[in-house]
Design a protein around this motif. Structure first.
Motif, PDB file in Angstrom:
ATOM      1  N   GLU A 116      -7.348   4.139   5.179  1.00 38.59           N
ATOM      2  CA  GLU A 116      -7.876   2.892   5.729  1.00 38.59           C
ATOM      3  C   GLU A 116      -7.785   2.836   7.249  1.00 38.59           C
ATOM      4  OE1 GLU A 116      -6.842  -0.769   3.660  1.00 38.59           O
ATOM      5  OE2 GLU A 116      -6.501   0.388   1.820  1.00 38.59           O
ATOM      6  N   TYR A 174       5.292   2.625  -2.589  1.00 41.02           N
ATOM      7  CA  TYR A 174       4.528   1.565  -1.942  1.00 41.02           C
ATOM      8  C   TYR A 174       5.349   0.968  -0.802  1.00 41.02           C
ATOM      9  CZ  TYR A 174       0.930   1.439  -5.541  1.00 41.02           C
ATOM     10  OH  TYR A 174      -0.114   1.757  -6.380  1.00 41.02           O
ATOM     11  N   LYS A 226       0.853  -1.195   0.000  1.00 43.15           N
ATOM     12  CA  LYS A 226       0.000   0.000   0.000  1.00 43.15           C
ATOM     13  C   LYS A 226       0.886   1.241   0.000  1.00 43.15           C
ATOM     14  CE  LYS A 226      -3.954  -2.111   1.980  1.00 43.15           C
ATOM     15  NZ  LYS A 226      -5.079  -2.111   1.098  1.00 43.15           N
ATOM     16  N   TYR A 227       0.313   2.353  -0.472  1.00 43.45           N
ATOM     17  CA  TYR A 227       1.033   3.615  -0.408  1.00 43.45           C
ATOM     18  C   TYR A 227       0.484   4.449   0.752  1.00 43.45           C
ATOM     19  CZ  TYR A 227      -2.824   4.996  -3.549  1.00 43.45           C
ATOM     20  OH  TYR A 227      -4.053   5.197  -4.120  1.00 43.45           O
ATOM     21  N   GLN A 235      -3.227   5.511   1.038  1.00 41.98           N
ATOM     22  CA  GLN A 235      -4.104   4.361   1.298  1.00 41.98           C
ATOM     23  C   GLN A 235      -4.087   3.995   2.785  1.00 41.98           C
ATOM     24  OE1 GLN A 235      -2.242   1.594  -1.533  1.00 41.98           O
ATOM     25  NE2 GLN A 235      -4.294   1.179  -2.316  1.00 41.98           N
ATOM     26  N   LEU A 236      -2.892   3.894   3.341  1.00 43.23           N
ATOM     27  CA  LEU A 236      -2.770   3.539   4.757  1.00 43.23           C
ATOM     28  C   LEU A 236      -3.469   4.574   5.630  1.00 43.23           C
ATOM     29  CD1 LEU A 236       0.951   2.369   4.769  1.00 43.23           C
ATOM     30  CD2 LEU A 236      -1.059   0.925   5.164  1.00 43.23           C
TER      31      LEU A 236
END
Length: 171
Positions: free
Chosen positions: A35, A72, A27-28, A31-32
């Motif tokens: 989420e 990523y 994940k980049y 995204q982290l």
């Protein structure tokens, strides 16, 4: 890595959540952040710690035409830790999990299923074999853990008996 260092790193719930997400797929940063519902700045601080201890690594992937490359993050290694803590017993163990599985002889039944998985032709068949195989592996792990806990209890009992014998011998 020392077990104490690993316990320090894993002591933070956000870092554990990051590792859990990265165990699913790379994940980049954004995204982290989305989420986990944590600021990008905070995620970056945790990523820095995880990278420093060698638990994750990063790579860049070229973006769509005008977009810059994305960085990523991915897990660097697999590991397992065991903690046994009770009176007269304190053991902390770190085990690296190899990316290449070794299948001990006592698990021949699993080896046959893996061979079936490698030979299957359809997604449905592969999915069914994977589901069954993962269930069997989980059962084997549970049985081994139950045996392990019994042995840890026995270890504690022996240590207590030794201590009692030592005290009796000194008086």
């Amino acid at each position: 890595m020392e077990v104490e260092e690993l316990l320090y790193v894993l002591g933070n719930p956000t870092r554990r959540r990051i590792l859990k997400l990265l165990s699913q797929e790379p994940k980049y940063l954004i995204q982290l952040s989305k989420e986990l519902d944590v600021s990008q700045q905070a995620i970056l601080k945790h990523i820095t710690v995880l990278e420093r201890f060698g638990l994750i690594s990063s790579y860049e992937e070229k973006g769509e035409l005008p977009a810059p490359p994305r960085k990523y993050y991915t897990l660097s290694k697999g590991f397992s830790i065991t903690v046994d803590l009770s009176p007269r017993l304190a053991d902390f163990e770190f085990w690296e999990v190899s990316p290449q599985p070794e299948i001990p002889g006592r698990f021949k039944h699993l080896r046959r299923e893996i061979e079936r998985l490698e030979a299957c032709r359809s997604l449905e068949e592969a999915s069914e074999i994977c589901r069954r195989l993962l269930g069997r592996i989980d059962e084997e792990i549970r049985e081994l853990e139950e045996l392990r806990v019994k042995l840890v209890c026995l270890k504690r009992y022996v240590a207590e008996r030794f201590q009692e014998a030592f005290k009796a011998g000194r008086s």
